[in-house]
Design a protein around this motif. Structure first.
Motif, PDB file in Angstrom:
ATOM      1  N   HIS A  67      88.137  55.549  45.055  1.00  0.00           N
ATOM      2  CA  HIS A  67      88.704  54.922  46.316  1.00  0.00           C
ATOM      3  C   HIS A  67      87.513  54.433  47.101  1.00  0.00           C
ATOM      4  N   GLN A  68      86.276  55.249  47.105  1.00  0.00           N
ATOM      5  CA  GLN A  68      84.969  55.214  47.875  1.00  0.00           C
ATOM      6  C   GLN A  68      84.012  54.441  47.074  1.00  0.00           C
ATOM      7  N   HIS A  69      83.919  54.733  45.974  1.00  0.00           N
ATOM      8  CA  HIS A  69      82.691  54.080  45.119  1.00  0.00           C
ATOM      9  C   HIS A  69      83.274  53.077  44.248  1.00  0.00           C
ATOM     10  N   ALA A  70      84.339  53.331  43.922  1.00  0.00           N
ATOM     11  CA  ALA A  70      84.706  52.036  42.916  1.00  0.00           C
ATOM     12  C   ALA A  70      85.534  51.078  43.690  1.00  0.00           C
ATOM     13  N   GLY A  71      85.923  51.065  44.813  1.00  0.00           N
ATOM     14  CA  GLY A  71      86.729  50.061  45.525  1.00  0.00           C
ATOM     15  C   GLY A  71      88.053  49.926  45.261  1.00  0.00           C
ATOM     16  N   ARG A  72      88.650  51.045  44.732  1.00  0.00           N
ATOM     17  CA  ARG A  72      90.095  51.031  44.387  1.00  0.00           C
ATOM     18  C   ARG A  72      90.954  51.457  45.611  1.00  0.00           C
ATOM     19  N   ARG A  73      92.120  50.872  45.577  1.00  0.00           N
ATOM     20  CA  ARG A  73      93.103  51.329  46.831  1.00  0.00           C
ATOM     21  C   ARG A  73      93.927  52.417  45.809  1.00  0.00           C
ATOM     22  N   VAL A  74      93.563  53.697  46.525  1.00  0.00           N
ATOM     23  CA  VAL A  74      94.066  54.592  45.438  1.00  0.00           C
ATOM     24  C   VAL A  74      95.305  55.485  46.296  1.00  0.00           C
ATOM     25  N   THR A  75      96.528  55.532  45.532  1.00  0.00           N
ATOM     26  CA  THR A  75      97.546  56.490  46.023  1.00  0.00           C
ATOM     27  C   THR A  75      97.564  57.653  44.890  1.00  0.00           C
ATOM     28  N   ALA A  76      97.834  58.919  45.451  1.00  0.00           N
ATOM     29  CA  ALA A  76      97.755  60.147  44.556  1.00  0.00           C
ATOM     30  C   ALA A  76      98.757  61.025  44.755  1.00  0.00           C
ATOM     31  N   ILE A  77      99.380  61.582  43.672  1.00  0.00           N
ATOM     32  CA  ILE A  77     100.406  62.541  43.804  1.00  0.00           C
ATOM     33  C   ILE A  77     100.121  63.980  43.401  1.00  0.00           C
ATOM     34  N   ASP A  78     100.768  64.971  43.808  1.00  0.00           N
ATOM     35  CA  ASP A  78     100.708  66.231  43.101  1.00  0.00           C
ATOM     36  C   ASP A  78     101.625  66.977  43.532  1.00  0.00           C
ATOM     37  N   THR A  79     102.219  68.280  43.016  1.00  0.00           N
ATOM     38  CA  THR A  79     102.989  69.194  43.575  1.00  0.00           C
ATOM     39  C   THR A  79     102.482  70.407  44.335  1.00  0.00           C
ATOM     40  N   ALA A  80     101.320  70.569  44.201  1.00  0.00           N
ATOM     41  CA  ALA A  80     100.452  71.814  45.033  1.00  0.00           C
ATOM     42  C   ALA A  80     100.161  71.451  46.425  1.00  0.00           C
ATOM     43  N   GLU A  81     100.836  71.932  47.295  1.00  0.00           N
ATOM     44  CA  GLU A  81     100.789  71.575  48.796  1.00  0.00           C
ATOM     45  C   GLU A  81      99.052  72.020  49.186  1.00  0.00           C
ATOM     46  N   ALA A  82      98.856  72.999  48.520  1.00  0.00           N
ATOM     47  CA  ALA A  82      97.483  73.577  48.952  1.00  0.00           C
ATOM     48  C   ALA A  82      96.325  72.449  48.540  1.00  0.00           C
ATOM     49  N   MET A  83      96.513  72.155  47.088  1.00  0.00           N
ATOM     50  CA  MET A  83      95.568  71.073  46.603  1.00  0.00           C
ATOM     51  C   MET A  83      95.479  69.887  47.474  1.00  0.00           C
ATOM     52  N   LEU A  84      96.697  69.309  47.918  1.00  0.00           N
ATOM     53  CA  LEU A  84      96.902  68.303  48.735  1.00  0.00           C
ATOM     54  C   LEU A  84      96.241  68.355  49.907  1.00  0.00           C
ATOM     55  N   ALA A  85      96.468  69.506  50.767  1.00  0.00           N
ATOM     56  CA  ALA A  85      95.828  69.658  51.842  1.00  0.00           C
ATOM     57  C   ALA A  85      94.340  69.635  51.890  1.00  0.00           C
TER      58      ALA A  85
END
Length: 271
Positions: A67-85
């Protein structure tokens, strides 16, 4: 994403590293963001558009770099809430969502899906894998890419080096030494690589045991699933990649072989 036994705590996966993202990043450092740079090189080489979905994003390191260095518009998913936080707090930028890779609907279209560090293999059954590829197809624009990096099932045909005995590793974090004892074995009927890992620490906390599993897919089997789901395989090779020895470096080309312990996939959705 974690395949370990789920805890009754909705914020917990029952996995020491997944439940403690800072500990995860200490155990598996990637200061040069090699995985993200490999993914970006692959996306760029195959002409992918800017919208990227990172499935099984973990701590968000790769998603944020893209997102920050390659200029991509990134959406991301995971099941682990601690990881997402942790991802939202420490690696901001992407749009993070808690979702299951087999059953998600983001209401958006992307140009590429990336699935790194064997997240692809959390699909344990044929039904899981079919559902996952169907979700990818539903979210990809025509001609969109699926890029994945994973263990190679074919490596275990005659190779037992990862299965022989218990592997022990230790590392220090915030003044505490954590030690893991890991055993891997193959569940042949289910076609799974199973892992038992026992953690101990020198701070007096009791040991804990965790179990995980990954689907073992063979190259021709993977090609069949992808073709059935409407994808054309552009690249399928074992090295170099972000977790091979030696690791991928800028400018490296795919080997064309599929016998080593990692497998790298690039597939395009048919128009």
């Amino acid at each position: 994403m974690s395949t370990d036994a789920m805890s009754t705590d909705p914020m917990s996966t029952g996995n020491l590293l997944t439940d403690h993202p800072e500990l995860y990043e200490e155990r598996f450092p990637d200061p040069d963001r090699l995985a993200a740079r490999w993914a970006e090189d692959t996306l760029r080489r195959h002409g992918a558009g800017p919208r990227v979905l990172d499935i099984g994003c973990g701590t968000g390191r790769d998603a944020a770099w893209l997102h920050q260095h390659a200029g991509r518009r990134v959406t991301a998913i995971d099941t682990a809430e601690a990881m997402l936080a942790h991802a939202r707090r420490t690696h901001p930028g992407p749009d993070y969502h808690r979702a299951d890779m087999r059953d998600f609907d983001l209401g958006a279209t992307v140009d590429a899906v990336i699935c790194l560090d064997s997240a692809f293999l959390y699909c344990h059954t044929n039904e899981d894998l079919t559902a996952f590829l169907g979700r990818c197809r539903a979210h990809l624009a025509p001609g969109g890419l699926l890029v994945a990096e994973m263990r190679n099932g074919a490596f275990f045909l005659g190779n037992t080096e990862l299965l022989d005995g218990t592997h022990t590793a230790s590392f220090d974090w915030r003044g505490t030494t954590h030690t893991s004892h890991t055993t891997l074995w193959i569940d042949h009927g289910a076609q799974l690589l199973r892992r038992r890992r026992t953690w101990s620490a020198d701070d007096g906390t009791p040991p804990c045991e965790q179990q995980s599993a990954w689907r073992l897919l063979f190259p021709q089997e993977l090609r069949y699933f992808l073709a059935t789901a409407g994808f054309e395989v552009l690249d399928l090779y074992d090295r170099p990649g972000p977790r091979t020895e030696p690791p991928w470096r800028e400018g490296d080309s795919p080997s064309g072989t599929t016998s080593s312990d990692r497998l790298h996939l690039v597939a395009r959705l048919h128009h």
